[in-house]
Design a protein around this motif. Structure first.
Motif, mmCIF file in Angstrom:
data_model
loop_
_atom_site.group_PDB
_atom_site.id
_atom_site.type_symbol
_atom_site.label_atom_id
_atom_site.label_comp_id
_atom_site.label_asym_id
_atom_site.label_seq_id
_atom_site.Cartn_x
_atom_site.Cartn_y
_atom_site.Cartn_z
ATOM 1 N N THR A 71 0.768 -1.360 -0.092
ATOM 2 C CA THR A 71 0.124 0.064 0.001
ATOM 3 C C THR A 71 0.830 1.279 0.004
ATOM 4 O O THR A 71 0.592 2.418 -0.374
ATOM 5 N N VAL A 72 2.062 1.052 0.585
ATOM 6 C CA VAL A 72 2.954 2.361 0.662
ATOM 7 C C VAL A 72 3.311 2.885 -0.865
ATOM 8 O O VAL A 72 3.394 4.102 -0.990
ATOM 9 N N LEU A 73 3.347 2.152 -1.750
ATOM 10 C CA LEU A 73 3.480 2.600 -3.185
ATOM 11 C C LEU A 73 2.332 3.320 -3.570
ATOM 12 O O LEU A 73 2.426 4.517 -4.226
ATOM 13 N N GLN A 74 0.853 3.009 -3.410
ATOM 14 C CA GLN A 74 -0.029 3.781 -3.768
ATOM 15 C C GLN A 74 0.031 4.860 -2.963
ATOM 16 O O GLN A 74 -0.630 6.106 -3.443
ATOM 17 N N GLU A 75 0.184 5.045 -1.867
ATOM 18 C CA GLU A 75 0.081 6.381 -1.072
ATOM 19 C C GLU A 75 1.168 7.180 -1.472
ATOM 20 O O GLU A 75 1.113 8.528 -1.582
ATOM 21 N N GLN A 76 2.396 6.653 -1.956
ATOM 22 C CA GLN A 76 3.506 7.620 -2.549
ATOM 23 C C GLN A 76 3.025 8.356 -3.865
ATOM 24 O O GLN A 76 3.380 9.509 -4.311
ATOM 25 N N LEU A 77 2.355 7.258 -4.581
ATOM 26 C CA LEU A 77 1.674 7.817 -5.826
ATOM 27 C C LEU A 77 0.721 8.863 -5.844
ATOM 28 O O LEU A 77 0.540 10.103 -6.503
ATOM 29 N N ALA A 78 -0.118 8.756 -5.017
ATOM 30 C CA ALA A 78 -0.938 9.805 -4.528
ATOM 31 C C ALA A 78 -0.291 11.042 -4.114
ATOM 32 O O ALA A 78 -0.875 12.277 -4.387
ATOM 33 N N MET A 79 0.509 10.902 -3.094
ATOM 34 C CA MET A 79 1.505 11.994 -2.822
ATOM 35 C C MET A 79 2.173 12.628 -4.075
ATOM 36 O O MET A 79 2.091 14.063 -4.225
#
Length: 441
Positions: A309-317
């Motif tokens: 999930t951290v990659l999706q969070e960084q993508l949103a950032m």
């Protein structure tokens, strides 16, 4: 040849005329050099500049040397004028005239007032407190040559530094200002981005460097080793070159940020696509794992993890940074995300390969069994009862669920062995079941 005196033999008229011609030529050369030094752009700049450091010290000495040069030159001019007057009295100079000329041209007959030498404070003088000092014309010329060379060396060196560095520093400062404006437009500011801090440091350094070059140019002069010519050497541009390289590094960093601004949307779309493919591959691997567990018996199937999930969070950032035009923050984040996304896709593919390996083994055994069946049929042994029996046994194992791959492989090898015996060929010996377990353990 006349009777010898304190200065040696008395000169004859021809010797006197030759000496006067030589001294006259030297006088013209010295006067030309002194006037050129007087009009030298570097000397005029030195006179009007607020000097510091080593330049201030050397210019004080050079000014004294130049003052003394003119005092020496005036004394030399007076002596030459007196000698010419004596020679012009008569066409054929008398013995008294020749004795006087010999003393004037060869002896220490030139007097330089002590007030002039003391005021000049030249380092070449000895006994500056003396009322006057006596020189011969040849000694006076040597003194003037030494003073002229040292003074010209200082003036030429200062002028060379002033000609080379301030203009280059100003050009670099103009480039720095353009870079600062560009940096501001993409959000690169001091305290928020290292490149912004570097620009502030370069600005301070260039301002200080220009002040130092203007007030103390000789601090930036490197004499040429072994050179005796005035001005032999070169300006030391190392401090300038260092800041120019630093500015170039900052400019490349800002250009990279600009590239991010131009390509951000395309890179974000590509990132979403890569992560989506990784998710789909992981989903396929999880589905395949269920199929393997249902169809293949006695097989260790690796667990498939879910997408991070951290990659999706960084993508949103990253998308948030793009919406707010925070390009200096987006640039390193995109670089990191692209590498992580590629790694995640590779991990997903490796998981799928590891999970479906038993199915691939089963497919290979099925293909091998059918290939041998076709081969024996071409040779007319399709109706052989042993081959039919062993083929049916292997096929039932391979097309039943769950399939025990170790037993099925042994059945395929037995069919191959029977076919090879009929065809007169050799096949690998059947492997024992414990060998297969040993490989899986």
């Amino acid at each position: 040849m006349g009777v010898a005196g304190s200065t040696g033999p008395v000169m004859d008229r021809d010797e006197v005329d030759r000496a006067l011609a030589r001294l006259g030529a030297e006088h013209e050369a010295i006067e030309t050099s002194l006037l050129a030094l007087q009009d030298h752009a570097g000397r005029r700049l030195l006179e009007g500049a607020a000097l510091t450091g080593v330049t201030q010290e050397r210019w004080a000495s050079a000014e004294a040397s130049i003052t003394l040069l003119w005092a020496y030159f005036d004394a030399y001019t007076d002596a030459l004028h007196s000698a010419r007057e004596i020679r012009s009295r008569r066409r054929w100079s008398s013995r008294e005239d020749l004795v006087e000329l010999t003393e004037l041209l060869r002896g220490e007959a030139v007097t330089v007032a002590g007030s002039a030498t003391a005021m000049a404070n030249a380092p070449t003088l000895q006994g500056a407190s003396r009322l006057s000092e006596q020189f011969s014309l040849s000694t006076l010329v040597d003194r003037m040559n030494d003073l002229y060379a040292s003074s010209l060396d200082m003036v030429v060196a200062a002028d060379a530094v002033w000609s080379a560095l301030p203009a280059r520093i100003d050009l670099l400062a103009a480039e720095l200002q353009r870079t600062r404006q560009l940096a501001h437009s993409v959000g690169v500011r001091p305290g928020e981005h290292p490149a912004g801090d570097d620009l502030e440091r370069i600005t301070r350094t260039l301002t200080r460097l220009r002040e130092q070059v203007v007030s103390d140019p000789l601090a930036f002069w490197t004499p040429a080793p072994g050179s005796s010519a005035p001005g032999g050497g070169r300006p030391d541009t190392s401090a300038y070159d260092r800041e120019a390289r630093a500015l170039e590094d900052v400019r490349r960093e800002i250009e990279a940020v600009l590239t991010v601004r131009q390509d951000a949307e395309a890179r974000l779309v590509k990132l979403r696509d890569v992560l989506s493919r990784a998710d789909r591959t992981l989903a396929e691997a999880r589905s395949a794992r269920g199929e393997v567990l249902a169809k293949i018996a006695a097989t260790e199937v690796p667990v498939v993890s879910g997408p991070p999930t951290v990659l999706q969070e960084q993508l949103a950032m990253a998308a948030e940074y793009r919406r707010h035009a925070q390009w200096h923050r987006l640039s390193p984040l995109l670089d990191s995300l692209e590498q992580k996304a590629d790694d995640e896709l590779l991990r997903a593919r490796e998981s799928l390969t590891a999970v479906t390996a038993p199915l691939a083994v089963r497919a290979e055994l099925r293909g091998r069994l059918d290939a041998y069946k076709a081969k024996v049929a071409r040779h007319g042994f399709a109706e052989d009862s042993l081959l039919i029996e062993r083929y049916d046994a292997a096929r039932r194992m391979l097309w039943s669920a769950p399939c025990d791959l170790r037993v099925a492989e042994q059945a395929v090898l037995r069919y191959q062995q029977a076919a090879a015996e009929l065809l007169g060929q050799s096949v690998p010996a059947p492997r024992e079941p414990q060998d297969r377990r040993g490989e899986e353990s």
